[in-house]
Design a protein around this motif. Sequence first.
Motif, PDB file in Angstrom:
ATOM      1  N   LYS A  78       0.828  -1.208   0.000  1.00  0.00           N
ATOM      2  CA  LYS A  78       0.000   0.000   0.000  1.00  0.00           C
ATOM      3  C   LYS A  78       0.862   1.257   0.000  1.00  0.00           C
ATOM      4  CE  LYS A  78      -4.233  -1.899   1.031  1.00  0.00           C
ATOM      5  NZ  LYS A  78      -4.193  -2.886  -0.033  1.00  0.00           N
ATOM      6  N   THR A  79       2.033   1.194   0.612  1.00  0.00           N
ATOM      7  CA  THR A  79       2.946   2.331   0.576  1.00  0.00           C
ATOM      8  C   THR A  79       3.405   2.605  -0.850  1.00  0.00           C
ATOM      9  OG1 THR A  79       3.722   1.819   2.808  1.00  0.00           O
ATOM     10  CG2 THR A  79       5.112   3.246   1.483  1.00  0.00           C
ATOM     11  N   VAL A  80       3.793   1.578  -1.558  1.00  0.00           N
ATOM     12  CA  VAL A  80       4.242   1.748  -2.944  1.00  0.00           C
ATOM     13  C   VAL A  80       3.077   2.164  -3.839  1.00  0.00           C
ATOM     14  CG1 VAL A  80       5.268   0.566  -4.920  1.00  0.00           C
ATOM     15  CG2 VAL A  80       6.177   0.165  -2.639  1.00  0.00           C
ATOM     16  N   ALA A  81       1.878   1.610  -3.596  1.00  0.00           N
ATOM     17  CA  ALA A  81       0.705   1.991  -4.388  1.00  0.00           C
ATOM     18  C   ALA A  81       0.341   3.460  -4.164  1.00  0.00           C
ATOM     19  CB  ALA A  81      -0.474   1.094  -4.044  1.00  0.00           C
ATOM     20  N   GLY A  82       0.435   3.926  -2.938  1.00  0.00           N
ATOM     21  CA  GLY A  82       0.198   5.345  -2.659  1.00  0.00           C
ATOM     22  C   GLY A  82       1.228   6.230  -3.318  1.00  0.00           C
ATOM     23  N   PHE A  83       2.455   5.759  -3.379  1.00  0.00           N
ATOM     24  CA  PHE A  83       3.516   6.496  -4.051  1.00  0.00           C
ATOM     25  C   PHE A  83       3.262   6.579  -5.554  1.00  0.00           C
ATOM     26  CE2 PHE A  83       7.718   6.588  -6.121  1.00  0.00           C
ATOM     27  CZ  PHE A  83       8.235   7.738  -5.555  1.00  0.00           C
ATOM     28  N   VAL A  84       2.859   5.452  -6.154  1.00  0.00           N
ATOM     29  CA  VAL A  84       2.585   5.421  -7.596  1.00  0.00           C
ATOM     30  C   VAL A  84       1.390   6.307  -7.927  1.00  0.00           C
ATOM     31  CG1 VAL A  84       1.794   3.934  -9.480  1.00  0.00           C
ATOM     32  CG2 VAL A  84       3.645   3.178  -7.995  1.00  0.00           C
ATOM     33  N   ALA A  85       0.326   6.216  -7.141  1.00  0.00           N
ATOM     34  CA  ALA A  85      -0.855   7.039  -7.395  1.00  0.00           C
ATOM     35  C   ALA A  85      -0.566   8.515  -7.177  1.00  0.00           C
ATOM     36  CB  ALA A  85      -2.005   6.596  -6.502  1.00  0.00           C
ATOM     37  N   GLY A  86       0.387   8.821  -6.314  1.00  0.00           N
ATOM     38  CA  GLY A  86       0.752  10.207  -6.059  1.00  0.00           C
ATOM     39  C   GLY A  86       1.398  10.893  -7.244  1.00  0.00           C
ATOM     40  N   MET A 105      -8.219   4.008 -14.610  1.00  0.00           N
ATOM     41  CA  MET A 105      -6.900   3.611 -15.108  1.00  0.00           C
ATOM     42  C   MET A 105      -5.819   3.800 -14.043  1.00  0.00           C
ATOM     43  SD  MET A 105      -7.482   2.304 -17.939  1.00  0.00           S
ATOM     44  CE  MET A 105      -5.846   2.020 -18.528  1.00  0.00           C
ATOM     45  N   ILE A 106      -5.915   4.881 -13.278  1.00  0.00           N
ATOM     46  CA  ILE A 106      -4.957   5.108 -12.192  1.00  0.00           C
ATOM     47  C   ILE A 106      -5.121   4.024 -11.128  1.00  0.00           C
ATOM     48  CG2 ILE A 106      -4.287   6.691 -10.343  1.00  0.00           C
ATOM     49  CD1 ILE A 106      -5.171   8.984 -12.237  1.00  0.00           C
ATOM     50  N   VAL A 107      -6.357   3.681 -10.817  1.00  0.00           N
ATOM     51  CA  VAL A 107      -6.613   2.623  -9.841  1.00  0.00           C
ATOM     52  C   VAL A 107      -6.072   1.295 -10.363  1.00  0.00           C
ATOM     53  CG1 VAL A 107      -8.423   1.258  -8.727  1.00  0.00           C
ATOM     54  CG2 VAL A 107      -8.560   3.732  -8.711  1.00  0.00           C
ATOM     55  N   PHE A 108      -6.281   1.008 -11.644  1.00  0.00           N
ATOM     56  CA  PHE A 108      -5.778  -0.247 -12.199  1.00  0.00           C
ATOM     57  C   PHE A 108      -4.259  -0.319 -12.101  1.00  0.00           C
ATOM     58  CE2 PHE A 108      -4.179  -2.764 -15.790  1.00  0.00           C
ATOM     59  CZ  PHE A 108      -4.701  -3.994 -15.444  1.00  0.00           C
ATOM     60  N   LEU A 109      -3.566   0.742 -12.469  1.00  0.00           N
ATOM     61  CA  LEU A 109      -2.105   0.754 -12.413  1.00  0.00           C
ATOM     62  C   LEU A 109      -1.614   0.595 -10.974  1.00  0.00           C
ATOM     63  CD1 LEU A 109       0.660   1.234 -13.829  1.00  0.00           C
ATOM     64  CD2 LEU A 109       0.310   3.655 -13.351  1.00  0.00           C
ATOM     65  N   SER A 110      -2.187   1.359 -10.072  1.00  0.00           N
ATOM     66  CA  SER A 110      -1.761   1.288  -8.669  1.00  0.00           C
ATOM     67  C   SER A 110      -2.141  -0.044  -8.028  1.00  0.00           C
ATOM     68  CB  SER A 110      -2.389   2.430  -7.874  1.00  0.00           C
ATOM     69  OG  SER A 110      -1.985   3.667  -8.392  1.00  0.00           O
ATOM     70  N   ALA A 111      -3.308  -0.568  -8.377  1.00  0.00           N
ATOM     71  CA  ALA A 111      -3.731  -1.855  -7.824  1.00  0.00           C
ATOM     72  C   ALA A 111      -2.870  -2.988  -8.368  1.00  0.00           C
ATOM     73  CB  ALA A 111      -5.199  -2.109  -8.139  1.00  0.00           C
ATOM     74  N   LEU A 112      -2.443  -2.872  -9.609  1.00  0.00           N
ATOM     75  CA  LEU A 112      -1.559  -3.890 -10.176  1.00  0.00           C
ATOM     76  C   LEU A 112      -0.227  -3.915  -9.429  1.00  0.00           C
ATOM     77  CD1 LEU A 112      -1.539  -5.984 -12.452  1.00  0.00           C
ATOM     78  CD2 LEU A 112      -0.484  -4.261 -13.901  1.00  0.00           C
ATOM     79  N   VAL A 113       0.324  -2.745  -9.161  1.00  0.00           N
ATOM     80  CA  VAL A 113       1.564  -2.663  -8.381  1.00  0.00           C
ATOM     81  C   VAL A 113       1.336  -3.198  -6.972  1.00  0.00           C
ATOM     82  CG1 VAL A 113       3.201  -1.037  -7.342  1.00  0.00           C
ATOM     83  CG2 VAL A 113       2.523  -0.760  -9.730  1.00  0.00           C
ATOM     84  N   ASP A 114       0.227  -2.798  -6.363  1.00  0.00           N
ATOM     85  CA  ASP A 114      -0.105  -3.249  -5.008  1.00  0.00           C
ATOM     86  C   ASP A 114      -0.251  -4.762  -4.949  1.00  0.00           C
ATOM     87  OD1 ASP A 114      -1.205  -2.841  -2.223  1.00  0.00           O
ATOM     88  OD2 ASP A 114      -2.988  -3.678  -3.178  1.00  0.00           O
ATOM     89  N   GLN A 115      -0.971  -5.329  -5.878  1.00  0.00           N
ATOM     90  CA  GLN A 115      -1.223  -6.774  -5.853  1.00  0.00           C
ATOM     91  C   GLN A 115       0.008  -7.593  -6.204  1.00  0.00           C
ATOM     92  OE1 GLN A 115      -3.866  -8.281  -4.675  1.00  0.00           O
ATOM     93  NE2 GLN A 115      -4.879  -6.335  -4.268  1.00  0.00           N
ATOM     94  N   ILE A 116       0.870  -7.087  -7.081  1.00  0.00           N
ATOM     95  CA  ILE A 116       2.111  -7.803  -7.396  1.00  0.00           C
ATOM     96  C   ILE A 116       3.000  -7.893  -6.157  1.00  0.00           C
ATOM     97  CG2 ILE A 116       4.292  -7.632  -8.664  1.00  0.00           C
ATOM     98  CD1 ILE A 116       2.663  -6.609 -11.056  1.00  0.00           C
TER      99      ILE A 116
END
Length: 162
Positions: A78-86, A105-116
Amino acid sequence: MKTSYIFSILLLIPVLIIQTTVVPLISIGQVIPDLILILLIYYSITEGQIYGTVLGFFYGLIFDLVTGSLLGSAMISKTVAGFVAGYFSSENKIEIYLMFFNFGMIVFLSALVDQIIYAFFSAFDISSNILMIFFQNAFLPAFYTALLSIIIIIFAPKKRIL
């Protein structure tokens, strides 16, 4: 201290209750959307990258403590996902990024990073195919979360209440 800081932390409590009790009921197979991530991305876009990163750390820590999962797995993801979405945080473009397709699209990109990252720590199995792990544990939950975020942003009032 801004009231949005306190409100973002207080809003985690009902979202966490819904995430752990109601959301598993709408799962498709074992694919579950992440409401906490949608909230995190919204605040990362509206408040900024540093705020989103710190809030992601806090949201992940609380999620790990409440669910009893491996301590630190949701916290780092979630830290990295918040960073990416930022990265999509800009005072001039907030309204553009909160439009339903752009937000999805932003949620998809951040969620993909979060889930990986989360799957690497929690669902890594050596005997499985790496592409199947990526598809089942990262791509499908990210896609489901993005679809749910589009529905939420369409029905959310245009005035920023969050």
